[in-house]
Design an enzyme around this catalytic site. Structure first.
Site, PDB file in Angstrom:
ATOM      1  N   SER A  17     -16.992  88.556   6.001  1.00  2.00           N
ATOM      2  CA  SER A  17     -18.331  88.679   5.987  1.00  2.00           C
ATOM      3  C   SER A  17     -18.645  90.101   6.194  1.00  2.00           C
ATOM      4  CB  SER A  17     -19.022  87.968   7.361  1.00  2.00           C
ATOM      5  OG  SER A  17     -20.305  88.351   7.438  1.00  2.00           O
ATOM      6  N   LYS A  68     -24.137  76.252  10.282  1.00  2.00           N
ATOM      7  CA  LYS A  68     -25.820  76.075   9.967  1.00  2.00           C
ATOM      8  C   LYS A  68     -26.392  74.931  10.621  1.00  2.00           C
ATOM      9  CE  LYS A  68     -25.631  79.689   6.253  1.00  2.00           C
ATOM     10  NZ  LYS A  68     -26.049  79.723   4.757  1.00  2.00           N
ATOM     11  N   GLU A  80     -40.352  75.812  10.465  1.00  2.00           N
ATOM     12  CA  GLU A  80     -40.236  74.874   9.503  1.00  2.00           C
ATOM     13  C   GLU A  80     -39.309  74.836   8.258  1.00  2.00           C
ATOM     14  OE1 GLU A  80     -44.487  74.246   8.175  1.00  2.00           O
ATOM     15  OE2 GLU A  80     -45.148  74.095  10.100  1.00  2.00           O
ATOM     16  N   GLY A 238     -25.343  87.694  -5.630  1.00  2.00           N
ATOM     17  CA  GLY A 238     -25.050  87.406  -4.108  1.00  2.00           C
ATOM     18  C   GLY A 238     -25.421  88.546  -3.281  1.00  2.00           C
TER      19      GLY A 238
END
Length: 275
Positions: A17, A68, A80, A238
């Site tokens: 990461s 996630k 939302e 990315g």
């Protein structure tokens, strides 16, 4: 003396990461010497215990796969945006101890495209049908005025993408992966596939193509992105997505806005170059 504040990225695997590099660069640029950002190898089974063990020094968490969705039952509320794709990549801890979930991948995609001059498109193609593809559809619900063709490898994946389209208000049309070369003619192509999956398409890129958004950042450029750029097309990578979603995370977790986009991108580029 400033109160110590902590944040981290969780996931499995997590060693690759770039989030610590990006967030630490932001803290340095903002003068937040009392902030730290780490990474923790956490799977779905270990997640509840980890979250329950956090103390009041914690400001927020970044979540990557496979967490996630697993994080959602552990939160007090989600935005939302996160609800629209049932995925949370950002948790902010409030002063009164609440856990608030959000998804910065979707606005991060929109911001990365806007930075390259893509504000609206009349159609688009999505390569792949995984978790990132649903975020791509959510982003396209904001910027695409016409149909989105999703190129998938199975009927089940096609049904999933069609379902996401109905939920997000996107006119999704399903095509077989065997015909993926046709996707390259779209004004906007979003590749959400794993490394190597689109390499065979590179030879089919025509001159002056539209915009390619390839969500991979390592290895970079992908074969498709390199050919696309060589043929005169615009490419969003990315790292662009990673930086823009991290900018939004830094702003939410620290309360400092705008976050230093340029410094964060530079740190990411340097870290990738050193690998």
């Amino acid at each position: 003396m400033s109160t110590i504040r902590r944040a981290a990225v969780l996931g499995s695997p997590i060693a690759h990461s770039l989030s610590p590099v990006l967030h630490r660069a932001a803290y340095a640029e903002l003068g937040l010497d009392h902030w730290s950002y780490d990474r923790f190898e956490i799977d779905e089974a270990a997640l509840p215990g980890f979250v329950e063990g956090l103390d009041s020094t914690w400001a927020g968490l970044s979540l990557t796969m496979p967490l996630k969705r697993a994080i959602i039952p552990l939160l007090d509320s989600i935005s939302e945006t996160a609800s629209s794709v049932e995925a949370v990549n950002t948790v902010v801890f409030t002063e009164d101890g609440r856990r608030i979930g959000d998804n910065t991948d979707i606005p991060g995609m929109i911001a990365a495209l806007r930075e390259r001059g893509v504000e609206k498109t009349d159609s688009a193609a999505v390569l792949g049908a995984g978790a990132t593809a649903s975020s791509a559809l959510a982003a396209l619900s904001d910027i695409c005025t016409g149909p989105v063709t999703a190129y998938v490898r199975s009927r089940e994946r096609g049904d999933e993408m069609r379902g996401w389209g109905e939920r997000l208000g996107v006119d999704v049309r399903i095509a077989d992966w065997a015909d993926a070369e046709q996707a390259l003619r779209a004004p906007l192509v979003i590749a959400t596939t794993p490394a190597g999956a689109t390499d065979s398409l590179a030879g089919a890129v025509q001159d002056a193509p539209g915009t390619l958004f390839d969500v991979l950042y390592e290895p970079w450029p992908t074969g498709l992105a390199a050919t696309w750029s060589a043929r005169g097309g615009a490419v969003v990578g990315g790292l662009d997505l990673l930086v823009h979603q991290a900018v939004l995370q830094v702003e939410q977790m620290t309360g400092h806005a705008p976050a230093p986009l340029a410094a964060m991108r530079r740190a990411g580029e340097e870290a990738l170059a050193a690998r």
